[in-house]
Design a protein around this motif. Structure first.
Motif, PDB file in Angstrom:
ATOM      1  N   ASP A  58      26.886 -57.363   4.194  1.00 21.32           N
ATOM      2  CA  ASP A  58      27.433 -56.944   5.483  1.00 21.32           C
ATOM      3  C   ASP A  58      26.425 -57.231   6.596  1.00 21.32           C
ATOM      4  O   ASP A  58      25.223 -57.366   6.329  1.00 21.32           O
ATOM      5  CB  ASP A  58      27.723 -55.436   5.478  1.00 21.32           C
ATOM      6  N   PRO A  59      26.899 -57.275   7.846  1.00 26.33           N
ATOM      7  CA  PRO A  59      25.966 -57.491   8.968  1.00 26.33           C
ATOM      8  C   PRO A  59      24.831 -56.465   9.018  1.00 26.33           C
ATOM      9  O   PRO A  59      23.740 -56.776   9.489  1.00 26.33           O
ATOM     10  CB  PRO A  59      26.861 -57.375  10.201  1.00 26.33           C
ATOM     11  N   ASP A  60      25.060 -55.256   8.496  1.00 25.13           N
ATOM     12  CA  ASP A  60      24.012 -54.229   8.504  1.00 25.13           C
ATOM     13  C   ASP A  60      23.069 -54.322   7.303  1.00 25.13           C
ATOM     14  O   ASP A  60      22.165 -53.505   7.139  1.00 25.13           O
ATOM     15  CB  ASP A  60      24.615 -52.825   8.588  1.00 25.13           C
ATOM     16  N   GLY A  61      23.282 -55.338   6.445  1.00 21.94           N
ATOM     17  CA  GLY A  61      22.410 -55.552   5.294  1.00 21.94           C
ATOM     18  C   GLY A  61      22.901 -54.952   3.989  1.00 21.94           C
ATOM     19  O   GLY A  61      22.306 -55.174   2.939  1.00 21.94           O
ATOM     20  N   THR A  62      23.997 -54.195   4.020  1.00 23.02           N
ATOM     21  CA  THR A  62      24.558 -53.610   2.800  1.00 23.02           C
ATOM     22  C   THR A  62      25.045 -54.725   1.876  1.00 23.02           C
ATOM     23  O   THR A  62      25.766 -55.625   2.302  1.00 23.02           O
ATOM     24  CB  THR A  62      25.727 -52.659   3.128  1.00 23.02           C
ATOM     25  N   ARG A  63      24.627 -54.647   0.604  1.00 22.04           N
ATOM     26  CA  ARG A  63      25.010 -55.664  -0.394  1.00 22.04           C
ATOM     27  C   ARG A  63      26.160 -55.155  -1.266  1.00 22.04           C
ATOM     28  O   ARG A  63      26.166 -54.005  -1.683  1.00 22.04           O
ATOM     29  CB  ARG A  63      23.828 -56.002  -1.292  1.00 22.04           C
ATOM     30  N   HIS A  64      27.100 -56.058  -1.540  1.00 18.94           N
ATOM     31  CA  HIS A  64      28.218 -55.764  -2.437  1.00 18.94           C
ATOM     32  C   HIS A  64      28.227 -56.856  -3.500  1.00 18.94           C
ATOM     33  O   HIS A  64      28.459 -58.021  -3.192  1.00 18.94           O
ATOM     34  CB  HIS A  64      29.560 -55.793  -1.699  1.00 18.94           C
ATOM     35  N   GLU A  65      27.942 -56.498  -4.740  1.00 17.75           N
ATOM     36  CA  GLU A  65      27.968 -57.466  -5.836  1.00 17.75           C
ATOM     37  C   GLU A  65      29.303 -57.302  -6.554  1.00 17.75           C
ATOM     38  O   GLU A  65      29.608 -56.240  -7.093  1.00 17.75           O
ATOM     39  CB  GLU A  65      26.805 -57.233  -6.790  1.00 17.75           C
ATOM     40  N   ILE A  66      30.095 -58.369  -6.541  1.00 24.23           N
ATOM     41  CA  ILE A  66      31.468 -58.329  -7.033  1.00 24.23           C
ATOM     42  C   ILE A  66      31.635 -59.318  -8.182  1.00 24.23           C
ATOM     43  O   ILE A  66      31.179 -60.463  -8.089  1.00 24.23           O
ATOM     44  CB  ILE A  66      32.460 -58.739  -5.911  1.00 24.23           C
TER      45      ILE A  66
END
Length: 108
Positions: free
Chosen positions: A8-16
């Motif tokens: 995300d633009p705020d640096g939050t990572r989502h591993e899918i």
């Protein structure tokens, strides 16, 4: 299944874990990742713009002229920008990392 990492633009990572054959736009929508995709993947907008990690950019299929034309409308365009609707998940893309831009230009 290959793993795709959305940042995300705020640096939050989502591993899918992503099924082979789906586009990044479809994977994002199925996993509540905030990508608009106003044209629903018909290559008529730039709202599924993603910024591909430079280490992965050359591993993707070559960009086509229609995609380049739509990217010209994208917010925050970079040298490794692509449209999520045009990147199809394959086993070779396990670990692909893309960052979502801070905004989109919805011309539709």
């Amino acid at each position: 299944m290959p793993r795709i990492i959305f940042i995300d633009p705020d640096g939050t990572r989502h591993e899918i874990e992503a099924p082979v054959g789906l586009s990044l736009l479809e994977v994002a929508h199925e996993n509540d990742i905030d990508i608009e995709g106003a044209c629903e993947g018909s290559l008529a907008c730039s709202t599924c713009h993603v910024i591909v990690d430079p280490s992965w950019f050359q591993k993707l299929d070559e960009i086509k002229e229609d995609e380049e034309d739509m990217l010209d409308l994208a917010f925050g365009l970079t040298k490794t920008s692509r449209l999520g609707c045009q990147i199809i998940v394959t086993e070779d893309l396990d670990g692909l990392t893309v960052t979502l831009p801070a905004g989109t230009n919805n011309m539709m």
